[in-house]
Design a protein around this motif. Structure first.
Motif, PDB file in Angstrom:
ATOM      1  N   VAL A  96       0.662  -1.311  -0.006  1.00  0.00           N
ATOM      2  CA  VAL A  96      -0.053  -0.048   0.000  1.00  0.00           C
ATOM      3  C   VAL A  96       0.837   1.355   0.057  1.00  0.00           C
ATOM      4  N   TRP A  97       2.016   1.270   0.701  1.00  0.00           N
ATOM      5  CA  TRP A  97       2.939   2.362   0.599  1.00  0.00           C
ATOM      6  C   TRP A  97       3.471   2.620  -0.611  1.00  0.00           C
ATOM      7  N   GLU A  98       3.528   1.605  -1.483  1.00  0.00           N
ATOM      8  CA  GLU A  98       4.200   1.878  -2.914  1.00  0.00           C
ATOM      9  C   GLU A  98       3.085   2.450  -3.546  1.00  0.00           C
ATOM     10  N   LEU A  99       1.840   1.972  -3.527  1.00  0.00           N
ATOM     11  CA  LEU A  99       0.521   2.839  -4.275  1.00  0.00           C
ATOM     12  C   LEU A  99       0.485   4.215  -3.581  1.00  0.00           C
ATOM     13  N   ALA A 100       0.695   4.600  -2.045  1.00  0.00           N
ATOM     14  CA  ALA A 100       0.072   5.726  -1.714  1.00  0.00           C
ATOM     15  C   ALA A 100       1.148   7.008  -1.593  1.00  0.00           C
ATOM     16  N   GLU A 101       2.335   6.519  -1.684  1.00  0.00           N
ATOM     17  CA  GLU A 101       3.400   7.357  -1.886  1.00  0.00           C
ATOM     18  C   GLU A 101       3.595   8.188  -3.057  1.00  0.00           C
ATOM     19  N   PRO A 102       3.380   7.628  -4.271  1.00  0.00           N
ATOM     20  CA  PRO A 102       3.516   8.651  -5.580  1.00  0.00           C
ATOM     21  C   PRO A 102       2.129   9.642  -5.654  1.00  0.00           C
ATOM     22  N   MET A 103       0.942   8.931  -4.900  1.00  0.00           N
ATOM     23  CA  MET A 103      -0.158   9.869  -5.030  1.00  0.00           C
ATOM     24  C   MET A 103      -0.296  10.607  -3.902  1.00  0.00           C
ATOM     25  N   GLY A 104       0.602  10.758  -2.977  1.00  0.00           N
ATOM     26  CA  GLY A 104       0.405  11.605  -1.962  1.00  0.00           C
ATOM     27  C   GLY A 104      -0.592  11.235  -1.062  1.00  0.00           C
ATOM     28  N   ALA A 105      -1.143  10.106  -0.834  1.00  0.00           N
ATOM     29  CA  ALA A 105      -2.093   9.563  -0.229  1.00  0.00           C
ATOM     30  C   ALA A 105      -1.949   9.350   1.171  1.00  0.00           C
ATOM     31  N   SER A 106      -2.698   9.284   2.307  1.00  0.00           N
ATOM     32  CA  SER A 106      -2.335   8.940   3.453  1.00  0.00           C
ATOM     33  C   SER A 106      -2.750   7.524   3.888  1.00  0.00           C
ATOM     34  N   MET A 107      -1.889   7.083   4.633  1.00  0.00           N
ATOM     35  CA  MET A 107      -2.259   5.947   5.277  1.00  0.00           C
ATOM     36  C   MET A 107      -2.037   6.117   6.984  1.00  0.00           C
ATOM     37  N   LEU A 108      -3.585   5.454   7.248  1.00  0.00           N
ATOM     38  CA  LEU A 108      -3.651   5.723   8.613  1.00  0.00           C
ATOM     39  C   LEU A 108      -3.508   4.493   9.452  1.00  0.00           C
ATOM     40  N   VAL A 109      -2.426   4.075   9.857  1.00  0.00           N
ATOM     41  CA  VAL A 109      -2.168   2.656  10.322  1.00  0.00           C
ATOM     42  C   VAL A 109      -2.210   2.600  12.004  1.00  0.00           C
ATOM     43  N   GLY A 110      -2.986   1.649  12.428  1.00  0.00           N
ATOM     44  CA  GLY A 110      -3.187   1.455  13.855  1.00  0.00           C
ATOM     45  C   GLY A 110      -2.942   0.030  14.370  1.00  0.00           C
ATOM     46  N   PRO A 111      -2.443  -0.102  15.673  1.00  0.00           N
ATOM     47  CA  PRO A 111      -2.317  -1.303  15.973  1.00  0.00           C
ATOM     48  C   PRO A 111      -3.269  -2.384  15.867  1.00  0.00           C
ATOM     49  N   HIS A 112      -2.861  -3.582  15.484  1.00  0.00           N
ATOM     50  CA  HIS A 112      -3.825  -4.967  15.336  1.00  0.00           C
ATOM     51  C   HIS A 112      -4.409  -5.405  16.620  1.00  0.00           C
ATOM     52  N   ARG A 113      -5.567  -6.088  16.640  1.00  0.00           N
ATOM     53  CA  ARG A 113      -6.147  -6.610  17.452  1.00  0.00           C
ATOM     54  C   ARG A 113      -7.128  -7.671  17.045  1.00  0.00           C
TER      55      ARG A 113
END
Length: 444
Positions: A96-113
């Motif tokens: 997802v980083w590889e997608l979002a980075e060139p788009m300038g998009a945000s990734m909202l990453v939270g701890p998993h449970r």
């Protein structure tokens, strides 16, 4: 690009006057959110805000990930995507980083449970992410994501459109306890009930999902696609090679059927080789009989260029699964002019019936399956030529750019239905509906 670990301060969701269709980009009175933007001609330039909620346990390097990557990239001028993921799987996060980075998009990453009645982890910050920003739409991806789906249902508000993209499969294809199975089925049904649009990979899937909510007409068929410039047609002259692409650890892929057919092919055509590509294929040597092991090339997970070369240099792809939500290797193989030996399923038949590169096999008839394979390989040059000649028609159905246009229209219509009052005003929906920036180029 930004990766945030907590959402911004909560802003109130605006309420719109009755009697007209509100504009999803109008942020007047929304506190800290960005204001309306226009160019020098006064045209609106802001974008629809869509939150994509997906657990990292979805294999983002599979067809699911490819669809998110390709459609989001092509809709970047129309839609401001934000991706909400948990932190469990670094490989999916990297994808997802590889997608979002060139788009300038945000990734909202939270701890998993993990929750006991759910098979996948939840992003513990997803409720805050949903509530503390005014989303135009939320897209929920994956049919077995009960924890994520439950969080979305609990916290989505009545002005936010819900787009459900399940990539549906039978429950038995995912290992889970009886309690988890019941919960997944129930959340799946509830999400379909609430969704403003359900995007199905095939017409067969759309019909199946419709039966779960017969009074709701919210299903649309949006298949996976292909980048026909990257997956170009291979040469007509090819080495004696068959290809399998898939995750061998998934029992539904039925690699045993592929090995059975290939063993029989070698009896008549000992010069053939079987190339096996896919996640965990290198760990599957024990599935291959000793007598044919030297004729099988286990390559494991490969790069995109190497995958395209394998398609283009094979005489046929062999895919005899019990279940396929879509089967992206089928389409990519056909785009390279490579015929496909394919199990006859409702989904694959609704997608690929009528394309000359597809050779359907009777899955429960090993002798009949081999007869189809033997007939294809007996005149493989003609089979390859037929598949190559059909690229233009294939592109008309499955080009990513054209599919992105269709997804935009589905999202826009879903938002309009969610936010429309009894009398629509002069604005027919979100701005940008008629822009053609996502459209596909002519096929070669």
């Amino acid at each position: 690009m930004t990766i945030e670990t907590s959402p911004s301060r909560r802003a109130a969701r605006p309420r719109f006057p009755s009697g007209r269709l509100p504009d999803p980009h109008d942020r007047s009175g929304v506190g800290a959110t960005r204001g309306e933007r226009t160019d020098r001609m006064g045209e609106r330039t802001d974008r629809m805000r869509v939150l994509v909620a997906i657990p990292t346990t979805n294999q983002m390097y599979s067809g699911i990930g490819r669809a998110i990557v390709e459609l989001s990239r092509r809709l970047g001028r129309r839609v401001e995507f934000t991706f909400a993921l948990d932190d469990r799987d670094p490989r999916s996060l990297r994808r997802v980083w590889e997608l979002a980075e060139p788009m300038g998009a945000s990734m909202l990453v939270g701890p998993h449970r993990f929750e006991p009645d759910c098979v996948e982890p939840s992003n513990t910050r997803l409720p805050e992410i949903i509530e503390e920003s005014p989303w135009d739409a939320i897209e929920l991806v994956g049919f077995a994501n009960a924890a994520t789906g439950r969080a979305v249902l609990r916290h989505i508000d009545d002005r936010t459109a819900l787009c459900y993209t399940p990539h549906d499969q039978p429950l038995w294809t995912v290992p889970m306890s009886p309690e988890q199975r019941a919960n997944v089925a129930e959340v799946h049904r509830r999400v379909i009930e609430r969704a403003d649009v359900v995007l199905a990979d095939s017409e067969a899937e759309r019909r199946s999902l419709q039966r779960l909510s017969p009074h709701r007409l919210n299903g649309e068929t949006l298949p996976l696609g292909c980048d026909f410039e990257s997956f170009d047609a291979g040469p007509l002259d090819r080495p004696p090679q068959l290809l399998f692409v898939g995750d061998l650890a998934e029992i539904r892929k039925r690699f045993d059927r592929v090995i059975d057919v290939f063993s029989r092919v070698l009896e008549r055509r000992p010069e053939y080789r079987l190339v096996v590509i896919g996640n965990r294929s290198a760990e599957s040597a024990d599935l291959i009989p000793e007598a044919i092991r030297t004729a099988v090339d286990l390559r494991g997970y490969v790069s995109e260029p190497e995958l395209r070369r394998a398609y283009a240099s094979s005489r046929s792809l062999v895919l005899l699964s019990d279940v396929e939500a879509f089967g992206l290797p089928i389409l990519e193989s056909l785009a390279c002019g490579t015929p496909v030996l394919l199990g006859r399923l409702d989904t694959t038949e609704s997608l690929f019936d009528g394309f000359p590169g597809v050779h359907f096999c009777p899955l429960d008839d090993p002798e009949g399956t081999f007869e189809v394979a033997d007939l294809l390989l007996g005149d493989w040059r003609s089979a390859v030529a037929s598949a190559c000649a059909d690229r233009r028609r294939l592109c008309a159905e499955f080009d990513w750019g054209r599919l992105a246009d269709r997804k935009w229209r589905a999202l826009s219509a879903a938002w309009a239905r969610r936010n429309a009052s009894t009398a629509l005003g002069p604005r027919g929906g979100p701005p940008g509906l008629d822009r053609a920036d996502a459209g596909g180029r002519p096929c070669r």
